[in-house]
Design a protein around this motif. Sequence first.
Motif, PDB file in Angstrom:
ATOM      1  N   ALA A 141       0.750  -1.025   0.030  1.00 24.50           N
ATOM      2  CA  ALA A 141      -0.026   0.073   0.077  1.00 24.50           C
ATOM      3  C   ALA A 141       1.032   1.341  -0.065  1.00 24.50           C
ATOM      4  N   GLY A 142       2.068   1.194   0.537  1.00 20.00           N
ATOM      5  CA  GLY A 142       3.003   2.351   0.753  1.00 20.00           C
ATOM      6  C   GLY A 142       3.722   2.773  -0.647  1.00 20.00           C
ATOM      7  N   THR A 143       3.598   2.188  -1.301  1.00 24.39           N
ATOM      8  CA  THR A 143       4.161   2.337  -2.776  1.00 24.39           C
ATOM      9  C   THR A 143       2.901   2.697  -3.821  1.00 24.39           C
ATOM     10  N   VAL A 144       1.950   2.776  -3.498  1.00 28.60           N
ATOM     11  CA  VAL A 144       0.931   3.227  -4.385  1.00 28.60           C
ATOM     12  C   VAL A 144       1.149   5.000  -4.539  1.00 28.60           C
ATOM     13  N   VAL A 145       1.480   5.341  -5.861  1.00 29.31           N
ATOM     14  CA  VAL A 145       1.497   6.791  -6.118  1.00 29.31           C
ATOM     15  C   VAL A 145       0.525   7.190  -7.085  1.00 29.31           C
ATOM     16  N   VAL A 146       0.639   8.491  -7.199  1.00 30.20           N
ATOM     17  CA  VAL A 146      -0.139   9.044  -8.164  1.00 30.20           C
ATOM     18  C   VAL A 146       0.246   9.190  -9.715  1.00 30.20           C
ATOM     19  N   SER A 147      -0.517   9.240 -10.485  1.00 31.58           N
ATOM     20  CA  SER A 147      -0.204   9.482 -11.970  1.00 31.58           C
ATOM     21  C   SER A 147       0.967  10.519 -12.041  1.00 31.58           C
ATOM     22  N   GLY A 148       1.854  10.560 -12.943  1.00 32.39           N
ATOM     23  CA  GLY A 148       3.223  11.444 -13.187  1.00 32.39           C
ATOM     24  C   GLY A 148       4.058  11.302 -12.265  1.00 32.39           C
ATOM     25  N   GLY A 369     -21.870   6.394 -20.611  1.00 35.95           N
ATOM     26  CA  GLY A 369     -22.350   7.212 -19.421  1.00 35.95           C
ATOM     27  C   GLY A 369     -23.961   7.312 -19.495  1.00 35.95           C
ATOM     28  N   ALA A 370     -24.408   8.140 -18.768  1.00 34.85           N
ATOM     29  CA  ALA A 370     -25.684   8.380 -18.873  1.00 34.85           C
ATOM     30  C   ALA A 370     -26.134   9.119 -19.970  1.00 34.85           C
ATOM     31  N   ASN A 371     -27.463   9.007 -20.852  1.00 36.82           N
ATOM     32  CA  ASN A 371     -27.960   9.829 -21.717  1.00 36.82           C
ATOM     33  C   ASN A 371     -26.986   9.668 -22.978  1.00 36.82           C
ATOM     34  N   GLY A 372     -26.488   8.533 -23.341  1.00 35.21           N
ATOM     35  CA  GLY A 372     -25.826   8.355 -24.550  1.00 35.21           C
ATOM     36  C   GLY A 372     -24.383   9.016 -24.444  1.00 35.21           C
ATOM     37  N   THR A 373     -24.064   9.528 -23.350  1.00 35.09           N
ATOM     38  CA  THR A 373     -22.569  10.103 -23.405  1.00 35.09           C
ATOM     39  C   THR A 373     -21.550   9.003 -23.139  1.00 35.09           C
ATOM     40  N   ARG A 374     -20.197   9.543 -23.430  1.00 31.64           N
ATOM     41  CA  ARG A 374     -19.175   8.641 -22.774  1.00 31.64           C
ATOM     42  C   ARG A 374     -18.460   9.315 -21.624  1.00 31.64           C
ATOM     43  N   ILE A 375     -18.015   8.682 -20.705  1.00 29.27           N
ATOM     44  CA  ILE A 375     -17.155   9.294 -19.596  1.00 29.27           C
ATOM     45  C   ILE A 375     -15.863   8.801 -19.654  1.00 29.27           C
ATOM     46  N   GLY A 376     -14.671   9.506 -19.055  1.00 23.85           N
ATOM     47  CA  GLY A 376     -13.498   9.171 -19.259  1.00 23.85           C
ATOM     48  C   GLY A 376     -12.935   8.895 -17.812  1.00 23.85           C
ATOM     49  N   PHE A 377     -11.902   8.308 -17.797  1.00 22.60           N
ATOM     50  CA  PHE A 377     -10.939   8.067 -16.726  1.00 22.60           C
ATOM     51  C   PHE A 377      -9.921   8.873 -16.701  1.00 22.60           C
ATOM     52  N   GLY A 378      -9.433   9.688 -15.384  1.00 21.96           N
ATOM     53  CA  GLY A 378      -8.210  10.423 -15.649  1.00 21.96           C
ATOM     54  C   GLY A 378      -7.273   9.586 -16.112  1.00 21.96           C
ATOM     55  N   GLU A 379      -6.138   9.954 -16.932  1.00 20.21           N
ATOM     56  CA  GLU A 379      -5.099   9.102 -17.063  1.00 20.21           C
ATOM     57  C   GLU A 379      -4.288   8.890 -16.225  1.00 20.21           C
ATOM     58  N   VAL A 380      -3.441   7.549 -16.360  1.00 18.07           N
ATOM     59  CA  VAL A 380      -2.324   7.184 -15.415  1.00 18.07           C
ATOM     60  C   VAL A 380      -1.080   7.254 -16.234  1.00 18.07           C
ATOM     61  N   THR A 381      -0.177   7.873 -15.969  1.00 12.80           N
ATOM     62  CA  THR A 381       1.038   7.806 -16.829  1.00 12.80           C
ATOM     63  C   THR A 381       2.305   7.718 -15.722  1.00 12.80           C
ATOM     64  N   GLY A 382       3.291   7.523 -16.150  1.00 19.84           N
ATOM     65  CA  GLY A 382       4.665   7.519 -15.459  1.00 19.84           C
ATOM     66  C   GLY A 382       5.856   7.292 -16.431  1.00 19.84           C
ATOM     67  N   ARG A 383       7.082   7.751 -16.193  1.00 23.14           N
ATOM     68  CA  ARG A 383       8.115   7.654 -16.940  1.00 23.14           C
ATOM     69  C   ARG A 383       9.249   7.006 -16.263  1.00 23.14           C
ATOM     70  N   VAL A 384       9.993   6.240 -16.668  1.00 26.13           N
ATOM     71  CA  VAL A 384      10.985   5.299 -16.303  1.00 26.13           C
ATOM     72  C   VAL A 384      12.317   6.169 -16.100  1.00 26.13           C
ATOM     73  N   LEU A 385      12.833   6.313 -14.744  1.00 24.45           N
ATOM     74  CA  LEU A 385      14.073   6.775 -14.480  1.00 24.45           C
ATOM     75  C   LEU A 385      15.016   5.458 -14.370  1.00 24.45           C
ATOM     76  N   PRO A 386      16.392   6.033 -14.596  1.00 23.92           N
ATOM     77  CA  PRO A 386      17.631   5.034 -14.555  1.00 23.92           C
ATOM     78  C   PRO A 386      17.685   4.696 -13.273  1.00 23.92           C
ATOM     79  N   ALA A 387      18.149   3.426 -12.988  1.00 24.94           N
ATOM     80  CA  ALA A 387      18.313   2.706 -11.660  1.00 24.94           C
ATOM     81  C   ALA A 387      19.256   3.658 -11.005  1.00 24.94           C
ATOM     82  N   SER A 388      19.186   3.898  -9.584  1.00 25.04           N
ATOM     83  CA  SER A 388      19.925   4.862  -8.952  1.00 25.04           C
ATOM     84  C   SER A 388      20.706   4.066  -8.316  1.00 25.04           C
TER      85      SER A 388
END
Lengths: 388, 388
Positions: A141-148, A369-388
Amino acid sequence: MMDIPDGSLFGLANLPYGVFSTPGSAPRVGVRVGDSVVDLAAALGEEVFAQPTLNAFMAQGHDRWVRVRQQITELVSGDVPDGAVHPVAEVRMHLPVEVADYVDFYASEHHATNLGRLFRPDSEPLMPNWKHLPVGYHGRAGTVVVSGTDVVRPSGQRRAPGEDAPTFGPCRRLDVEAELGFVVGTGSELGTAVPIAEFATRVFGAVLVNDWSARDIQAWEYVPLGPFLGKSFATSVSPWVVPLLALEQARVATPAQIPEPLPYLKEPEPWGLDIDLAVSWNGHEVSRPPYREMYWSPAQMLAHLTVNGAASRTGDLYASGTVSGPEKHQRGAFIELTWGGAQPVRIGGQERTFLEDGDEVTITATAPGANGTRIGFGEVTGRVLPAS
Amino acid sequence: MMDIPDGSLFGLANLPYGVFSTPGSAPRVGVRVGDSVVDLAAALGEEVFAQPTLNAFMAQGHDRWVRVRQQITELVSGDVPDGAVHPVAEVRMHLPVEVADYVDFYASEHHATNLGRLFRPDSEPLMPNWKHLPVGYHGRAGTVVVSGTDVVRPSGQRRAPGEDAPTFGPCRRLDVEAELGFVVGTGSELGTAVPIAEFATRVFGAVLVNDWSARDIQAWEYVPLGPFLGKSFATSVSPWVVPLLALEQARVATPAQIPEPLPYLKEPEPWGLDIDLAVSWNGHEVSRPPYREMYWSPAQMLAHLTVNGAASRTGDLYASGTVSGPEKHQRGAFIELTWGGAQPVRIGGQERTFLEDGDEVTITATAPGANGTRIGFGEVTGRVLPAS
């Protein structure tokens, strides 16, 4: 009436919650409307929204979630106070939930079959238990991080094919898993199972999850107690929690479940979800995993998770496991997409098998979504940094 | 000078911390001295001790732990204010730590070998990775409970020998695992490994752990992702956290580690621990597991846990896995002690294989303390209630 662009994935049918801050201000709860964020603490004047996580609001329970959604609908259909609206491009998003326990399931038959073939080529790909219960395990649980959040390439023990002993070093087979995650709003007591019918009143909403995976570390460590360091270095989630209340139109039956599940896993009404995911690698779409193909539903996952009397808590997050469909372009992990690295994918002018330093992966999703619409999830994105 | 009975396991060499309450008062931090509890909030007048968990104090770091231990030694050697001392028999003990992430290792070679033989009779009992790394997995933090909490027999899926399909019902092979648990005081950042030498400044102390285990549920579910519902229904811990500072005299070398561990697992100084555990079943001692036989040390466990850059947090709890020695009477789990139920033990006039409803299990432990004394762990005890 707030300005919502035509065809926005964040119209009145969606109204996802997140935690945001503006320069010099403390993180607080907001709701996304079109390309804006409405500051709920400012707009509704309630302390429960002036918090750095959604937990306090989620703990207030399902009736309250319904009322606040109605309040927000009325608010954004009328005049929202000027100071309570921020362009989404000008806010910083934070981890929306203080994660209590994190569980990861393995609910796609296609993914489990593909991974079984790749990790255990000499055995049946699906274990005998797989069609009887949603297989899962606890993650960190302690390494769940937000997108970006950047992801540092993990180091660890891995054994190359043909070698007896492991060596230590940076992961050579860094991968992603495109998943959907479910956030528990109201928990349950120790010693009590959550009946499957209570899914809709206990689960607050859904996020996208990228379960970053170090396949070489995982392959060496995972017997007999399961994945550990191959997963625990980072799990990214999208910043907007789409309320379950917004996903009514996305509900579909799961694929046929044979053999018939045991009674505690039988759904009184279907909670399969017709959600289309898309995975981009350095800006190039490489996969479109269909959530409707998932064998086990999120209601079945929660019922299973608690059937032994395990308590659940506000902020528990459980993810579906990689979403993979039957077709090659529907695979939600690169180890499947490139068949263990044997079949590279071309992105732009380059070939890729596993992730290289500097690579960026973005997962998005939409649903009816309701009324014939579509709904979106916010994106989840992340970039790989070199090993430290 | 406080009255401490001769030979007390809770003399000045120990001074473990816990969270207690008296009727009508809020839980707060205390230290055990002889048969008394000293209320640290009252005696030292600091807000950090007027908390329902040790987390705030632990987060203050190692230098502060050293100073407060010195302060307490001086305090109890002089006159403690009357209202700040309570007989231990008159207080209620609470879970001492708000558990962040919970990890369970598998660090006894004897236990891993026994379980390998019982769970996988046709294979090598130890997996190829076992002597290269401390195998571990994440457990459920939300179901860590304090000693004395009743344990409801879990229900779940289990497949009887010779049957194709699982059935649902109460666990038939309910077991215990006697373990030692380590509590992280000061955490580490995402993307950073904890060097093995930092164990002693980051880990606050140790507790006894009973990792209740439903063997039939576990055997059916655990491939390929590890134990899940077979463990997550309850994990009991002792109420008193013995400071690592009190365990200096207990330090010994681990058994010889061959092959030589990779550099990140090499201990600059030994952190094996000469702690004697004892397991009682309905008041009859059935086992004396020796912690000094554990193959991997707790310093190696922490270094491994974070070597991939996983963050750690104040309140993280990691347990050793079952403590079992080479002799039959040193086995810390009943599945080993009774060899899968084939060799019942006699307790009083009765035979037992696995736990029956109403059974009670108590784990205690002692270790060498300063000045030739012995120090004690608070017991961890629990009674089995029928399935609900």
